[in-house]
Design an enzyme around this catalytic site. Sequence first.
Site, PDB file in Angstrom:
ATOM      1  N   LYS A  60      -3.096 -14.515  -5.247  1.00 10.57           N
ATOM      2  CA  LYS A  60      -3.911 -14.219  -6.429  1.00 10.57           C
ATOM      3  C   LYS A  60      -2.948 -13.903  -7.568  1.00 10.57           C
ATOM      4  CE  LYS A  60      -5.591  -9.894  -6.626  1.00 10.57           C
ATOM      5  NZ  LYS A  60      -6.233  -8.625  -6.282  1.00 10.57           N
ATOM      6  N   LYS A 114      -7.516 -11.498   7.475  1.00 10.49           N
ATOM      7  CA  LYS A 114      -7.238 -10.791   8.736  1.00 10.49           C
ATOM      8  C   LYS A 114      -8.309  -9.747   9.038  1.00 10.49           C
ATOM      9  CE  LYS A 114      -4.181  -6.967   7.389  1.00 10.49           C
ATOM     10  NZ  LYS A 114      -5.171  -5.904   7.515  1.00 10.49           N
ATOM     11  N   CYS A 171      -5.475  -9.128   3.290  1.00  8.67           N
ATOM     12  CA  CYS A 171      -6.649  -8.312   3.648  1.00  8.67           C
ATOM     13  C   CYS A 171      -7.810  -9.152   4.144  1.00  8.67           C
ATOM     14  CB  CYS A 171      -7.061  -7.454   2.459  1.00  8.67           C
ATOM     15  SG  CYS A 171      -5.867  -6.152   2.152  1.00  8.67           S
ATOM     16  N   THR A 205      -1.022  -3.963   9.680  1.00 12.40           N
ATOM     17  CA  THR A 205      -1.865  -4.196  10.864  1.00 12.40           C
ATOM     18  C   THR A 205      -2.183  -5.693  10.886  1.00 12.40           C
ATOM     19  OG1 THR A 205      -3.730  -3.513   9.467  1.00 12.40           O
ATOM     20  CG2 THR A 205      -2.911  -1.900  11.043  1.00 12.40           C
ATOM     21  N   VAL A 245       0.825  -1.208   0.000  1.00  9.34           N
ATOM     22  CA  VAL A 245       0.000   0.000   0.000  1.00  9.34           C
ATOM     23  C   VAL A 245       0.864   1.265   0.000  1.00  9.34           C
ATOM     24  CG1 VAL A 245      -1.625   1.332   1.422  1.00  9.34           C
ATOM     25  CG2 VAL A 245      -2.022  -1.088   1.002  1.00  9.34           C
ATOM     26  N   ARG A 258       1.189 -13.909   1.422  1.00  9.05           N
ATOM     27  CA  ARG A 258       0.662 -13.887   2.788  1.00  9.05           C
ATOM     28  C   ARG A 258      -0.736 -14.510   2.838  1.00  9.05           C
ATOM     29  NH1 ARG A 258       1.842  -7.686   4.188  1.00  9.05           N
ATOM     30  NH2 ARG A 258       1.109  -7.504   2.039  1.00  9.05           N
ATOM     31  N   ASN A 261     -14.703  -5.435   3.224  1.00  7.18           N
ATOM     32  CA  ASN A 261     -13.893  -6.645   3.047  1.00  7.18           C
ATOM     33  C   ASN A 261     -14.602  -7.873   3.608  1.00  7.18           C
ATOM     34  OD1 ASN A 261     -11.897  -5.462   1.637  1.00  7.18           O
ATOM     35  ND2 ASN A 261     -10.278  -5.745   3.141  1.00  7.18           N
ATOM     36  N   GLU A 282      -4.177  -5.712  -4.952  1.00  6.51           N
ATOM     37  CA  GLU A 282      -2.852  -6.053  -5.473  1.00  6.51           C
ATOM     38  C   GLU A 282      -3.021  -6.626  -6.878  1.00  6.51           C
ATOM     39  OE1 GLU A 282      -0.610  -8.473  -2.710  1.00  6.51           O
ATOM     40  OE2 GLU A 282      -1.159  -7.121  -1.090  1.00  6.51           O
ATOM     41  N   ALA A 290     -15.789 -19.942  -7.292  1.00  6.55           N
ATOM     42  CA  ALA A 290     -15.642 -21.098  -6.403  1.00  6.55           C
ATOM     43  C   ALA A 290     -14.235 -21.655  -6.510  1.00  6.55           C
ATOM     44  CB  ALA A 290     -16.654 -22.160  -6.791  1.00  6.55           C
TER      45      ALA A 290
END
Length: 450
Positions: A339, A282, A279, A86, A11, A346, A227, A156, A271
Site C-alpha cells: 500500500k 494472514k 495483516c 505471528t 508495530v 510482505r 481484519n 502502516e 476495487a
Amino acid sequence: MRISVIGTGYVGLVTGACLAEIGHDVVCTDSDASKIQILESGGIPIYEPGLEKIIPKARKDGRLSFRANPAEAVAAGDAIFICVGTPPLPNGDADLSAIDLVARMVATEARSPKLVVEKSTVPARTGQELKRALSVYGRKSNVKFSVASIPEFLREGTAVEDFLHPDRIVVGVDDETTERQLREIYRPVLDRKFICPVHDGKCPDGSAPGWLVTTINSAELIKHASNSFLALKISYANMVADLAERLGAAIGEVVRAMGLDPRIGPSFLSAGLGFGGFCLPKDLQAFVHLAERSGVDFTMLREAERINKGRIDRFFEKLRGALWVVRGKQVGVLGLAFKPNTDDIRFAPAIDLVHRLLAEGAKVRAYDPEAMDRAKAVLPQIDYAKSPYEAAEDAEALLIATEWDEFRKLDWDRIREAMARPLIVDGRNLLSPREMKSQGFEYRSFGRPE
Ligand SMILES: NC(=O)c1ccc[n+]([C@@H]2O[C@H](COP(=O)([O-])OP(=O)(O)OC[C@H]3O[C@@H](n4cnc5c(N)ncnc54)[C@H](O)[C@@H]3O)[C@@H](O)[C@H]2O)c1
C-alpha cells in the site's frame, strides 16, 4: 511508567516510539541484532512517516533506548509489550513460536512482577496459553505475571497518528488492577494530553478514543474478526466491480453511494488488485483455521481469500486483452509496496504481479518511492528505475500496482513519449479513464466503463 517492547518491527517501533512520546521510559529489544544495531546508531530500519521525527527526539530526551540483550530489556520494564511477528504457517495457521520464545525469555529473566501485554495479532485463547507458559517457564523464580491483550489497529503509512489518535483502544484483561495499570499507560492518549508530533500540537478536535474493556479472549477475537471483515469488504467490492464491468456501470459511483450509508461506510471498498500486507491475508487465514478448529463453518472467509487471489488473474486478463502476447514485452510497474506510504512488501499484490509477469516471459522495470530496497532482496532478477519516467521507458505497458499519491500527478506527456506503446493498466483505479484517454493513452482499470 517503565515499559519494555519486544520486537522492533512496524508495530514494535511505532509502539515503543509513541509510548516514549507520551512520556514513558521505553526500552526496546529484538532478536534481530542487525535491527538494534541500526537503531542504536541512529538509523530507522523501516519507512513509516513520523518515526524520523519522534525516535531521535525521544532518544535525545533519554526516554527511548534499544538493547540487543533481551534480559536487560526485560529488567527495564514493569510492563512488557510483545510486538513480535505471528506469520502464517504453511497450513495458514498463525505461527506462535515467537510468542512462546518471548514467554520463556520473560519468565526466566524477570526478577520483579511484570504486566505482559500482547500487541501481536494472535488467535483467541492465546492469552490463556501465554499465562500458562509464563507460569510453567517461570516456576522456579516465583515472579508474579499478569497478562493483557491490547490488539493493535494501526495502519502502516499512518501508524504514528493511529497510535496517538485511535478511535478505540480495546483492553482485554482479567482483573481491575491490570486495567487500571493500562489506563495509566494510555492516559495521555485518552485525555489527549501530549504535544502531538503529527499535528505539531494542533490536533483537530475529536472525541476521546473509546476505552473498551473486555475479556482477553474477546480482545483477541475482536482483532481477527475486524481484519477478516475488512478483507470481506474488499473482496465484495471487487466482485461488484466485476459485475459493474459486465453491466456497463461504474464501480466508483456504486461504492461511493454505498459508502455514504453509515451502516456500510466508505473505507475498504476499493476495487482493483486486492489486499495484501502482513495483516489481512494472514489474519484471514488464521481466523478460518481458528473457526475450523472450533467446529464453526466460516467458509465465507475462504471465498474472500479465493476472490482476492483471483485478482491477479483478472489483471492479467486485462493485460493480455490489450497486449495479446506478453512474452518478450517490456513492461513498467509502478508500485511494489502493498500500500502507499510504507516500504512493506510482505504479501504485496505488486510482488505477486511481478512474479507472474516474469513467469509469462515479460521484461520488467519497476519503480516504487520507498520499497525498492526490500523488493531487490526478493526480486533481484528485474530492473529497477530511478523514477516513474524511467520505468515507462520503451515499455509496451505501464502497470499501476500501488496507489502512491505521486503516481496521480505524473507528467503524462512525458510518460506517453517515453513509452513504446501508450498503454496503462491501472490495478488501483488511481486515474480517470476519461482523462487518460484524452491524454492519448489506451487505459484499462477495474469495474469502469472503457
Ligand atoms: N504491520 C502492521 O500493520 C500490523 C498492524 C497491527 C497488528 N500487527 C501485528 O503485530 C505483530 C507484529 O507485526 P509487524 O508488522 O511489526 O512485524 P515485523 O516482522 O515487522 O516485526 C516483528 C519483529 O519481531 C522480532 N522478533 C521475532 N521473534 C522475536 C523474539 N523471539 N524476540 C524478540 N524479537 C523477535 C523480529 O525480528 C521483528 O523485528 C504481528 O502479529 C502482526 O500481525 C501488525
